[in-house]
Design an enzyme around this catalytic site. Structure first.
Site, PDB file in Angstrom:
ATOM      1  CD  GLU A  73      20.845  14.548   0.491  1.00  0.00           C
ATOM      2  OE1 GLU A  73      21.396  13.569   1.021  1.00  0.00           O
ATOM      3  OE2 GLU A  73      20.394  15.512   1.132  1.00  0.00           O
TER       4      GLU A  73
ATOM      5  CG  ASN B 123      15.493  13.128   5.124  1.00  0.00           C
ATOM      6  OD1 ASN B 123      15.894  11.971   5.073  1.00  0.00           O
ATOM      7  ND2 ASN B 123      16.290  14.145   5.457  1.00  0.00           N
ATOM      8  CD  GLU B 124      18.610  12.233   8.853  1.00  0.00           C
ATOM      9  OE1 GLU B 124      19.191  13.302   9.117  1.00  0.00           O
ATOM     10  OE2 GLU B 124      19.229  11.164   8.674  1.00  0.00           O
TER      11      GLU B 124
ATOM     12  CE1 TYR C  29      24.535   7.350   5.666  1.00  0.00           C
ATOM     13  CE2 TYR C  29      23.049   8.503   7.155  1.00  0.00           C
ATOM     14  CZ  TYR C  29      23.457   8.196   5.857  1.00  0.00           C
ATOM     15  OH  TYR C  29      22.789   8.714   4.782  1.00  0.00           O
TER      16      TYR C  29
ATOM     17  CD  GLU D 272      19.484   9.449   4.413  1.00  0.00           C
ATOM     18  OE1 GLU D 272      20.538   9.752   5.001  1.00  0.00           O
ATOM     19  OE2 GLU D 272      18.585  10.271   4.138  1.00  0.00           O
TER      20      GLU D 272
ATOM     21  CD  GLN E 189      23.485  10.647  -0.823  1.00  0.00           C
ATOM     22  OE1 GLN E 189      23.529  11.144  -1.926  1.00  0.00           O
ATOM     23  NE2 GLN E 189      23.149  11.326   0.272  1.00  0.00           N
TER      24      GLN E 189
HETATM   25  O1  AHR Z   1      23.181  11.038   3.324  1.00  0.00           O
HETATM   26  C1  AHR Z   1      23.622  12.251   3.846  1.00  0.00           C
HETATM   27  C2  AHR Z   1      22.670  12.859   4.860  1.00  0.00           C
HETATM   28  O2  AHR Z   1      22.579  12.006   5.971  1.00  0.00           O
HETATM   29  C3  AHR Z   1      21.244  13.023   4.419  1.00  0.00           C
HETATM   30  O3  AHR Z   1      21.037  14.202   3.717  1.00  0.00           O
HETATM   31  C4  AHR Z   1      20.499  13.054   5.719  1.00  0.00           C
HETATM   32  O4  AHR Z   1      19.187  12.555   5.588  1.00  0.00           O
HETATM   33  C5  AHR Z   1      21.357  12.204   6.638  1.00  0.00           C
HETATM   34  O5  AHR Z   1      21.608  12.839   7.834  1.00  0.00           O
END
Ligand code: AHR
Length: 500
Positions: free
Chosen positions: A27, A176-177, A252, A303, A350
């Protein structure tokens, strides 16, 4: 004495492990693109960092998602094509407070640079279109710019910008999100937007010469959202014929824990959080299966990885690269193998310098993080047929009533060999593991093994100076007369055994 037993059911196939399951994500955030991939003292004349490029090319990444993340939700691709000097400078809406490299977006690295980079490192591109602040025409135009071989203004613009042939970009993310930085939409609202975008981008499919497009919708960790999205998007009159090839979510873990300050109990909780990836896969697959089938609409985790408190927007989401993080990645890759019948792609977050990156850089050097070595060790699984394993392992009860299984495994086969990966998630004790393959009695010369992190503590952080110490070493595996294999896994290690 044996602590854990792993049985590989060599005939009980799950599905082919899509190579894209080992995918990545880059990103415009902090030092991922600028400073990490593009422009530094060690850049070639086109501006790519050669040291990073070589490390990524060696790893043979199957797919790379770009340009975000939240950045994609506000990105207008036309800003990043054409002569560099004419490209507009914009604020980076979501990540402006990052390190000095990226307070604003110069647009120096745009579509042609990214797609050229993918070709240089031998990876498939996955472009994420702007559904948050963009419109369907902009997304369809992006497909035309990249892929159309005919005689239109957009295809000609690509040629003027130095690229004669179609790039053949196959993977297109529409959003995205979108429940958050992608427009704070309800699932029904996003489903309606998705339908509009997919109508125009999907129609571009007919214009393509080389590739069928694969359209990717954005889901959520909250699974009610996915069910509502699926119901709305698949509503009459389109039904499951509607162009939707994959549904994604992000996972995450580690937000509450700084590795260097954590105790064993926190390590266990962190690893149990990583293992929850399995529940998320099963629940998003169930949401899909309620209206379609996961064979038609795959699951993508585009992600995932650790996100510790040190990684804030102010420092460009940078955090140390530790053995513990790498261990968690191995156990998640085992989960992906076990779910190869539904998981079509994943993208760890990432690629360079940001979150659980594989490559870290400073001004002068680029080096592999422990997680890089996990991807390398797991690489032989890519494209193999995953097979079921039964794991009988000691486990630890956590204060929050969850159980952490201490030994994990997954296995795959191809025409010549079986490949078995193993993790010891116990950060302070070794585990002796007995491994048997149904229907096979291998001899000593048929077996070889490698191990990662045998000499390192879980909280050890990689730096430019110690990076060479994290590579794989030979694993000692003894072979019994009945073909049972035995090996000892030191605390917090990852191993792989191949059996011809
Ligand atoms: O990877 C960092 C951020 O995490 C990304 O921009 C977003 O899609 C997610 O919340």
């Amino acid at each position: 004495m044996t602590d854990a037993r792993v049985t590989v059911h060599t005939e009980a196939t799950i599905d082919r492990i899509a190579p894209e399951v080992h995918g990545h994500f880059a990103e415009h955030l902090g030092r991922c693109i600028y400073g990490g991939i593009w422009h530094s003292d060690s850049s070639d004349e086109e501006g790519f960092r050669e040291d990073t490029l070589e490390l990524l090319a060696d790893l043979e990444l199957p797919v790379l998602r770009w340009p975000g993340g939240c950045f994609a939700d506000d990105y207008h691709w036309e800003d990043g094509v054409g002569p560099q000097e004419d490209r507009p400078r914009r604020r980076n809406l979501f990540w402006a407070q990052g390190p000095e490299e990226t307070p604003e977006e110069s647009n120096a690295f745009g579509t042609d640079e990214f797609l050229e980079y993918c070709e240089r490192i031998g990876t498939e591109p996955y472009l994420a279109a702007n559904v948050g602040s963009g419109d369907p025409q902009e997304a369809a135009n992006w497909v035309e710019y990249c892929n159309y071989e005919g005689d239109t203004e957009l295809a000609d613009r690509r040629r003027e910008n130095g690229r004669e042939d179609s790039y053949g970009v196959k993977y297109w993310g529409l959003g995205n999100e979108n429940w958050g930085c992608g427009g704070r939409m309800t699932p029904e609202q996003y489903a309606r937007e998705y339908r509009r975008y997919a109508t125009y981008v999907g129609t571009m499919d007919n214009l393509l010469v080389e590739e069928d497009l694969e359209l990717i919708a954005c889901g959520f960790e909250g699974h009610e959202w996915n069910r509502r999205f699926m119901e709305e998007v698949a509503g009459a009159p389109w039904g499951t014929e509607f162009p939707l090839d994959h549904l994604t979510l992000h996972h995450y873990y580690g937000q509450g824990m700084t590795v260097s300050e954590a105790d064993d109990e926190q390590y266990d909780r962190f690893l149990a959080d990583a293992l929850e990836t399995e529940d998320h896969i099963e629940r998003i697959a169930a949401a899909i299966n309620a209206v379609a089938t996961t064979r038609d609409i795959g699951v993508i985790i585009d992600e995932w990885g650790s996100w510790h408190p040190e990684a804030t927007a102010d420092n460009g989401l940078e955090q140390p690269g530790t053995v513990l993080d790498a261990l968690s990645a191995a156990s998640v890759l085992d989960i992906f193998n076990d779910h190869s019948d539904v998981v079509t792609m994943t993208n760890i977050a990432q690629t360079v310098n940001v979150l659980q990156c594989l490559v870290e850089t400073d001004e002068d050097d680029a080096w592999a993080r422990p997680t890089y070595h996990v991807f390398d060790l797991y690489a032989p699984h890519k494209g193999n047929e995953a097979v079921q394993t039964s794991v009988s392992t000691p486990s630890r009860e956590l204060e929050d009533d969850r159980e952490l299984p201490l030994v994990g495994s997954s296995a795959s086969v191809d025409a010549d060999e079986a490949y078995v990966t193993l993790t010891n998630l116990d950060c302070h004790s070794s585990q002796t593991v007995e491994l048997s393959l149904e229907g096979t009695e291998p001899a000593e010369e048929d077996v070889s093994g490698e191990i990662l992190f045998a000499d390192q503590e879980p909280d050890l952080e990689v730096t430019a100076d110690n990076a060479a110490e994290f590579g794989a070493e030979q694993l000692a595996v003894s072979v019994d007369t009945d073909g049972t294999l035995t090996t000892e896994l030191p605390p917090s290690t990852v191993a792989a055994v191949s059996i011809d």
